[in-house]
Design an enzyme around this catalytic site. Structure first.
Site, PDB file in Angstrom:
ATOM      1  N   ARG A 159       0.766  -1.591   0.093  1.00  0.00           N
ATOM      2  CA  ARG A 159      -0.472   0.042   0.261  1.00  0.00           C
ATOM      3  C   ARG A 159       0.493   1.308  -0.003  1.00  0.00           C
ATOM      4  NH1 ARG A 159      -2.978  -3.373   4.082  1.00  0.00           N
ATOM      5  NH2 ARG A 159      -1.145  -2.851   5.200  1.00  0.00           N
ATOM      6  N   ARG A 242       9.543   0.675   9.963  1.00  0.00           N
ATOM      7  CA  ARG A 242       9.562   0.244  11.077  1.00  0.00           C
ATOM      8  C   ARG A 242      11.853   0.519  11.134  1.00  0.00           C
ATOM      9  NH1 ARG A 242       5.512   1.615  12.105  1.00  0.00           N
ATOM     10  NH2 ARG A 242       3.797   0.291  12.741  1.00  0.00           N
ATOM     11  N   GLU A 271      11.596   3.414  20.289  1.00  0.00           N
ATOM     12  CA  GLU A 271      11.001   4.552  19.728  1.00  0.00           C
ATOM     13  C   GLU A 271      10.140   5.190  21.514  1.00  0.00           C
ATOM     14  OE1 GLU A 271       8.066   4.433  17.211  1.00  0.00           O
ATOM     15  OE2 GLU A 271       9.642   4.452  15.028  1.00  0.00           O
ATOM     16  N   HIS A 290       7.663   9.379  14.442  1.00  0.00           N
ATOM     17  CA  HIS A 290       7.118   8.449  13.576  1.00  0.00           C
ATOM     18  C   HIS A 290       5.399   9.592  13.361  1.00  0.00           C
ATOM     19  CE1 HIS A 290       5.526   4.037  14.089  1.00  0.00           C
ATOM     20  NE2 HIS A 290       4.972   4.775  13.216  1.00  0.00           N
TER      21      HIS A 290
HETATM   22  P1  NAD Z   1       1.662  -3.533   3.051  1.00  0.00           P
HETATM   23  O1  NAD Z   1       2.004  -4.968   3.715  1.00  0.00           O
HETATM   24  O2  NAD Z   1       0.338  -2.867   1.693  1.00  0.00           O
HETATM   25  O3  NAD Z   1       3.091  -3.730   2.115  1.00  0.00           O
HETATM   26  C1  NAD Z   1       4.123  -4.155   2.580  1.00  0.00           C
HETATM   27  C2  NAD Z   1       5.021  -4.947   1.022  1.00  0.00           C
HETATM   28  O4  NAD Z   1       6.013  -5.356   1.771  1.00  0.00           O
HETATM   29  C3  NAD Z   1       4.379  -5.652   0.342  1.00  0.00           C
HETATM   30  O5  NAD Z   1       3.874  -6.334  -0.875  1.00  0.00           O
HETATM   31  C4  NAD Z   1       5.417  -7.339   1.085  1.00  0.00           C
HETATM   32  O6  NAD Z   1       5.562  -8.230  -0.067  1.00  0.00           O
HETATM   33  C5  NAD Z   1       7.016  -6.248   0.770  1.00  0.00           C
HETATM   34  N1  NAD Z   1       7.973  -7.122   1.376  1.00  0.00           N
HETATM   35  C6  NAD Z   1       7.521  -7.982   2.625  1.00  0.00           C
HETATM   36  N2  NAD Z   1       8.613  -8.780   2.708  1.00  0.00           N
HETATM   37  C7  NAD Z   1       9.732  -7.712   1.841  1.00  0.00           C
HETATM   38  C8  NAD Z   1      11.549  -8.084   1.896  1.00  0.00           C
HETATM   39  N3  NAD Z   1      12.004  -8.685   2.345  1.00  0.00           N
HETATM   40  N4  NAD Z   1      11.506  -7.602   0.599  1.00  0.00           N
HETATM   41  C9  NAD Z   1      10.776  -6.619  -0.262  1.00  0.00           C
HETATM   42  N5  NAD Z   1      10.113  -6.661  -0.277  1.00  0.00           N
HETATM   43  C10 NAD Z   1       8.801  -6.969   0.765  1.00  0.00           C
HETATM   44  O7  NAD Z   1       2.064  -2.791   4.223  1.00  0.00           O
HETATM   45  P2  NAD Z   1       2.388  -0.958   3.590  1.00  0.00           P
HETATM   46  O8  NAD Z   1       0.793  -0.771   4.391  1.00  0.00           O
HETATM   47  O9  NAD Z   1       3.299  -0.012   2.776  1.00  0.00           O
HETATM   48  O10 NAD Z   1       3.161  -0.914   5.192  1.00  0.00           O
HETATM   49  C11 NAD Z   1       4.046  -1.571   4.877  1.00  0.00           C
HETATM   50  C12 NAD Z   1       5.421  -0.539   6.257  1.00  0.00           C
HETATM   51  O11 NAD Z   1       4.948   0.257   6.893  1.00  0.00           O
HETATM   52  C13 NAD Z   1       3.671  -1.383   8.248  1.00  0.00           C
HETATM   53  O12 NAD Z   1       4.409  -2.917   8.051  1.00  0.00           O
HETATM   54  C14 NAD Z   1       4.008  -0.419   9.032  1.00  0.00           C
HETATM   55  O13 NAD Z   1       5.244  -1.155   9.757  1.00  0.00           O
HETATM   56  C15 NAD Z   1       5.424   1.130   8.314  1.00  0.00           C
HETATM   57  N6  NAD Z   1       4.674   2.070   8.576  1.00  0.00           N
HETATM   58  C16 NAD Z   1       4.342   2.874   8.993  1.00  0.00           C
HETATM   59  C17 NAD Z   1       3.489   4.278   9.169  1.00  0.00           C
HETATM   60  C18 NAD Z   1       4.111   5.306   9.725  1.00  0.00           C
HETATM   61  O14 NAD Z   1       3.670   5.506  10.292  1.00  0.00           O
HETATM   62  N7  NAD Z   1       5.918   5.297   9.704  1.00  0.00           N
HETATM   63  C19 NAD Z   1       2.730   3.753   8.756  1.00  0.00           C
HETATM   64  C20 NAD Z   1       2.022   2.647   8.566  1.00  0.00           C
HETATM   65  C21 NAD Z   1       3.050   2.249   8.128  1.00  0.00           C
END
Ligand code: NAD
Length: 333
Positions: A159, A242, A271, A290
């Site tokens: 996403r 993260r 954090e 964050h």
């Molecule tokens: P998501 O699940 O939609 O997408 C994550 C993608 O990472 C997936 O397509 C998956 O196939 C891929 N992936 C997994 N392992 C991998 C690897 N070893 N190498 C390459 N790709 C890999 O998640 P998202 O909504 O895009 O969010 C990602 C992460 O961002 C969340 O899990 C969360 O920890 C973090 N996040 C942080 C904030 C913030 O405020 N800073 C907000 C939202 C999400």
């Protein structure tokens, strides 16, 4: 007097009065919000048994807490990164966990582009110099760059990765993506303007490396010393995923020794990042606490979805966005 059939929703994070007001505005009438005051362990122990549902952001939810919450029927996360929730204990208790992608991808997509531009153009240094009464019109030039014409490498194309790609379409960049768990049709590749590459190729070729993966056993320290070594000296690292996805000490050394150009970071390990942490003394980083998904707009969108989802489950329907059983996830950040 409240209907006894109302559900008590315990908010396990502490926010501000303004945000509690937004939550009140978005809560369906059949939910009663219960907030933490000081949020100490005794208060949490006292409030857990009252909760029919828990709404949670980055707080921990342990097996012991789940046992204590004897009325608990559902846990609703207000985001998507849930590595601090004991999902095995929840499954054992038969309590579903639902996530909340609503509001997140857009806000994180914008924040990622903000960090890219701020790091490349040294926005913080420029602002601080003005505040200090300096006029660095010429001095800032050697250390600043454009985004246009650069290669942006996105690691993780779910996403948030896709939200970034969408927002970069107007910037005239080359977009390369590494995500071993997805396939993209030719139509999707064209739609996002991306090419799928191996991680090593991405690290070698990208001027901006941006991380969009969940924290799992596999992704912990995905970017450590060897990966930083493989990146260009001109490269900028962006991390909104993260803190544990990078080896923070190795990243600090690479930035300090100018082995990469800079970084834009929203997430840390641990954090909150302790005050006075060495990262805060570098002049080639842009740091935010964050907040990528933490705008007021995103908060309202999240609360509308999250509280609506709890009400949906209370009404007998399946919750939306149930979390998969994440056997590879690790507790803690
Ligand atoms: P998501 O699940 O939609 O997408 C994550 C993608 O990472 C997936 O397509 C998956 O196939 C891929 N992936 C997994 N392992 C991998 C690897 N070893 N190498 C390459 N790709 C890999 O998640 P998202 O909504 O895009 O969010 C990602 C992460 O961002 C969340 O899990 C969360 O920890 C973090 N996040 C942080 C904030 C913030 O405020 N800073 C907000 C939202 C999400």
């Amino acid at each position: 007097m409240k209907d006894r059939m109302d559900w008590v929703v315990l908010y396990l994070n502490r926010a501000t009065k303004d945000l509690y007001r937004v939550m009140g505005e978005e809560a369906p009438p059949e939910l009663r919000l219960l907030f933490l005051d000081a949020g100490g362990p005794d208060e949490i122990r006292e409030k857990l048994p009252q909760a029919d549902a828990i709404l949670i952001a980055d707080a921990a939810l342990t097996a012991e807490m789940i046992l204590r919450a004897s009325r608990l029927k559902m846990v609703q996360h207000q985001g998507v990164g849930y590595e601090r929730i004991d999902v095995k204990a929840l499954a054992k208790a038969g309590v579903p966990l639902a996530l909340c992608p609503a509001g997140t991808a857009e806000a994180v997509g914008e924040h990622t582009v903000l960090l890219m531009l701020a790091a490349l153009k040294r926005l913080v240094a420029a602002h601080a110099s003005m505040v200090a009464g300096q006029w660095l019109m010429w001095e800032l030039r050697p250390s600043t760059r454009d985004l246009h014409g650069k290669t942006v490498g996105l690691i993780g194309f779910g996403r948030t990765g896709r939200a970034v790609a969408k927002r970069l379409r107007g910037f005239d960049v080359r977009l390369i993506v590494n995500d071993p768990y997805i396939t993209l049709s030719e139509r999707e590749k064209a739609e996002f303007g991306v090419t799928l590459v191996e991680k090593d190729a991405l690290l070698r070729e990208a001027d901006i490396v941006s991380l969009h993966v969940p924290l799992t056993e596999e992704t912990r320290h995905l970017i450590a010393g060897p990966e930083l070594q493989r990146m260009k000296r001109e490269a900028v690292l962006i991390n909104v995923s993260r803190g544990g996805v990078t080896d923070q000490d190795a990243l600090y050394e690479a930035l300090r020794e100018r082995r990469i150009l800079g970084a834009g970071l929203d997430v840390y390990s641990p954090e909150p990042l302790p005050a006075g942490h060495p990262l805060t003394r570098l002049d080639n980083v842009v740091l935010t606490p964050h907040v990528a998904a933490g705008t007021l707009d995103a908060f309202r969108a999240k609360m509308r979805f999250a509280l609506g989802n709890i009400a949906r489950f209370k009404g007998g329907e399946e919750p939306l966005e149930r979390a998969p059983t994440p056997s590879a996830r690790v507790p803690g950040t």
